[in-house]
Design an enzyme around this catalytic site. Structure first.
Site, PDB file in Angstrom:
ATOM      1  N   GLU A 292       0.832  -1.216   0.000  1.00  9.35           N
ATOM      2  CA  GLU A 292       0.000   0.000   0.000  1.00  9.35           C
ATOM      3  C   GLU A 292       0.863   1.261   0.000  1.00  9.35           C
ATOM      4  OE1 GLU A 292      -3.680  -0.419   2.266  1.00  9.35           O
ATOM      5  OE2 GLU A 292      -3.581   1.711   2.736  1.00  9.35           O
ATOM      6  N   HIS A 313       7.652 -26.900   0.790  1.00 10.95           N
ATOM      7  CA  HIS A 313       6.879 -27.937   0.110  1.00 10.95           C
ATOM      8  C   HIS A 313       5.789 -27.308  -0.740  1.00 10.95           C
ATOM      9  CE1 HIS A 313       8.975 -30.798   2.671  1.00 10.95           C
ATOM     10  NE2 HIS A 313       8.928 -29.809   3.541  1.00 10.95           N
ATOM     11  N   LYS A 426     -12.882   2.933  -1.449  1.00 13.69           N
ATOM     12  CA  LYS A 426     -13.711   3.267  -0.281  1.00 13.69           C
ATOM     13  C   LYS A 426     -14.873   4.175  -0.702  1.00 13.69           C
ATOM     14  CE  LYS A 426     -10.313   3.022   3.523  1.00 13.69           C
ATOM     15  NZ  LYS A 426      -9.678   3.727   4.633  1.00 13.69           N
TER      16      LYS A 426
HETATM   17  O1  PA5 Z   1      -2.722   1.576   5.974  1.00  6.44           O
HETATM   18  C1  PA5 Z   1      -3.694   2.230   5.684  1.00  6.44           C
HETATM   19  O2  PA5 Z   1      -3.700   3.448   5.681  1.00  6.44           O
HETATM   20  C2  PA5 Z   1      -4.987   1.519   5.355  1.00  6.44           C
HETATM   21  O3  PA5 Z   1      -4.773   0.151   5.147  1.00  6.44           O
HETATM   22  C3  PA5 Z   1      -5.982   1.720   6.470  1.00  6.44           C
HETATM   23  O4  PA5 Z   1      -5.431   1.248   7.677  1.00  6.44           O
HETATM   24  C4  PA5 Z   1      -7.297   0.996   6.190  1.00  6.44           C
HETATM   25  O5  PA5 Z   1      -7.796   1.372   4.941  1.00  6.44           O
HETATM   26  C5  PA5 Z   1      -8.301   1.307   7.282  1.00  6.44           C
HETATM   27  O6  PA5 Z   1      -8.479   2.679   7.377  1.00  6.44           O
HETATM   28  P1  PA5 Z   1      -8.991   3.339   8.683  1.00  6.44           P
HETATM   29  O7  PA5 Z   1      -8.000   3.104   9.748  1.00  6.44           O
HETATM   30  O8  PA5 Z   1      -9.124   4.800   8.351  1.00  6.44           O
HETATM   31  O9  PA5 Z   1     -10.309   2.710   9.000  1.00  6.44           O
END
Ligand code: PA5
Length: 456
Positions: A292, A313, A426
């Site tokens: 990410e 394996h 989202k």
């Molecule tokens: O790392 C990130 O920023 C994302 O993976 C968020 O943690 C995830 O989308 C959840 O978002 P939030 O903490 O705003 O609910």
């Protein structure tokens, strides 16, 4: 033992003709590192790297301990409701420090609560888990930086409805904790309106960099982990990971070597392969962090989790003889317990070599054997040596991988701290659910000819 990165098998010293030659390491890569570190420092100056300040945030560990303490006599189960970066660290902390039998062994828990993660809104899993728990003996920590992620909001409402059916409003309130942005988001507003306890996620801290904030410290405190040691380990690593001398900087080496092996040597796939069940979830946490943070603007590596020795394996065949596009990063750790393999008198001769051998030694031999086999196949690998898996070691690991991710962002020339692709998904989800002011995507109707099994 301080964390060690053994990267000899990424260089020509051990991987002739394939690895990185010393002059490249000492010149081009050292220059890349200097530039990346300067970018990291600029981002820090701009106040964007909140995770670097967590180890010495005044009162952080105490406020978490004070919040969790009252639950300890009252609950048998703690539910963490969150997703992505707001969730995966809790599982790493539970498995690494509590052990993989935490939820199934009362002996291991010694009176502390089981720890469950509700991240995926899969009704089978959610219904199944809630059916097994007693609402009167359950606490719920809802974790969301934005305080408005659809999965987390929906799961929060489900769990809350389940609590409210069984308990009076005051008990429900006492059993809830929201870990969220200090100011914005639906969760923050609800907490203020209803007097629900909260812990802040600093404004300059994204989900995937939040494991050393209250996000990870709450589950860590619930299982009785040493929060001070966790943060001290992170502080120790911060010093090493921000040091100018690349040779002693594991984060700098991790980021620059992987980046070079990708862009100059055609190896975009980065496999994290712990030889430890307790660190299996670390590979999933790292996958989320690396993917990410770095996968944007058409660039970025592909992280792949694996587990030693099980994947010997399975995926190791691919790593050894499949496309030569991977770097394997082993994680070696010392087990707390060990088990001797008992070889009875008269056992078949083929098994005699197990005499005096422990499972720990076997697992270690498997890792070393795989490393050597990869090297002889001309496949690069490196090893992160953790030593004993304790809170300090875990703090070091988290901080090392977070700093490496930011440095890698600078090297790939992307912003490691945003996630525009995730945000688009989202927004579309809210649009499809009909939330005000969110526009649903225009999904073209499916062509029946392109769907197998459709009636003609
Ligand atoms: O790392 C990130 O920023 C994302 O993976 C968020 O943690 C995830 O989308 C959840 O978002 P939030 O903490 O705003 O609910």
């Amino acid at each position: 033992m301080p964390l060690v990165l053994d990267y000899a098998n990424l260089t020509t010293e051990r991987l002739e003709g394939v690895g990185i030659p010393p002059d490249v390491l000492h010149h081009e890569i050292a220059d890349d590192f200097r530039r990346a570190l300067a970018t990291l420092r600029a981002w820090r100056e701009e106040g964007r790297l909140g995770f670097l300040d967590l180890p010495d945030t005044p009162g952080l560990a105490d406020s978490v301990r004070r919040t969790v303490e009252p639950w300890l006599d009252e609950v048998d189960d703690l539910l963490i409701v969150g997703i992505g970066g707001s969730a995966l660290g809790a599982v790493v902390l539970r498995d690494a420090l509590g052990g993989v039998r935490w939820n199934v062994s009362a002996r291991v828990r010694a009176g502390r609560p089981r720890l469950h993660l509700l991240d995926n809104p899969d009704p089978d899993s959610v219904a199944g888990l809630l059916a097994d728990l007693d609402p009167a003996r359950t606490a719920v920590n809802v974790v969301s930086k934005s305080g408005s992620t659809a999965e987390t909001m929906a799961l929060h409402l489900c769990v809350r409805g389940w609590l409210e059916e069984a308990l009076d409003p005051e008990t429900v309130r006492r059993r809830l904790l929201f870990t969220t942005d200090p100011k914005g988001g639906v969760l923050r507003a609800m907490a203020e309106r209803e007097g629900i306890a909260t812990l802040p996620i600093p404004a300059n801290l994204g989900g995937r960099f939040s494991v050393l904030s209250a996000v990870g410290l709450v589950p860590a405190a619930a299982i009785g982990a040493d929060l001070d040691a966790l943060l001290a380990g992170a502080a120790r690593m911060r010093t090493r990971a921000l040091a100018d001398d690349l040779r002693g900087n594991p984060a700098g080496l991790f980021a620059t070597l992987l980046h070079t092996l990708h862009v100059d040597h055609g190896r975009p796939i980065h496999v994290l392969m712990p030889y430890s069940d307790r660190l299996r979830s670390l590979a999933l946490w790292f996958q989320q962090l690396w993917a990410e943070s770095l996968g944007k603007e058409g660039r970025g590596p592909t992280p792949l989790p694996a587990l030693g020795a099980v994947d010997q394996h399975a995926q190791v065949q691919l790593f050894m003889e499949g496309p030569d596009d991977k770097v394997i990063l082993f994680v070696a750790a010392d087990p707390d317990a060990d088990v001797e393999v008992p070889v009875p008198p008269g056992a078949p001769a083929e098994l005699a070599c197990f005499r005096g051998v422990t499972l720990g030694r076997l697992l270690d031999a498997e890792r070393r054997a795989t490393t050597e086999a990869l090297r002889l196949s001309g496949r690069p690998s490196a090893t992160l040596e953790v030593g004993r898996i304790d809170a300090g070691a875990l703090g070091e690991l988290f901080m090392m991988l977070e700093v490496a991710t930011v440095l890698a962002g600078a090297l790939y020339d992307v912003d490691p701290l945003d996630q525009p692709g995730v945000e688009a998904g989202k927004r579309f989800t809210w649009g499809l659910l009909g939330r005000d002011s969110f526009v649903p995507p225009e999904i073209p109707p499916a062509d029946p000819a392109l769907r197998t099994g459709e009636p003609g």
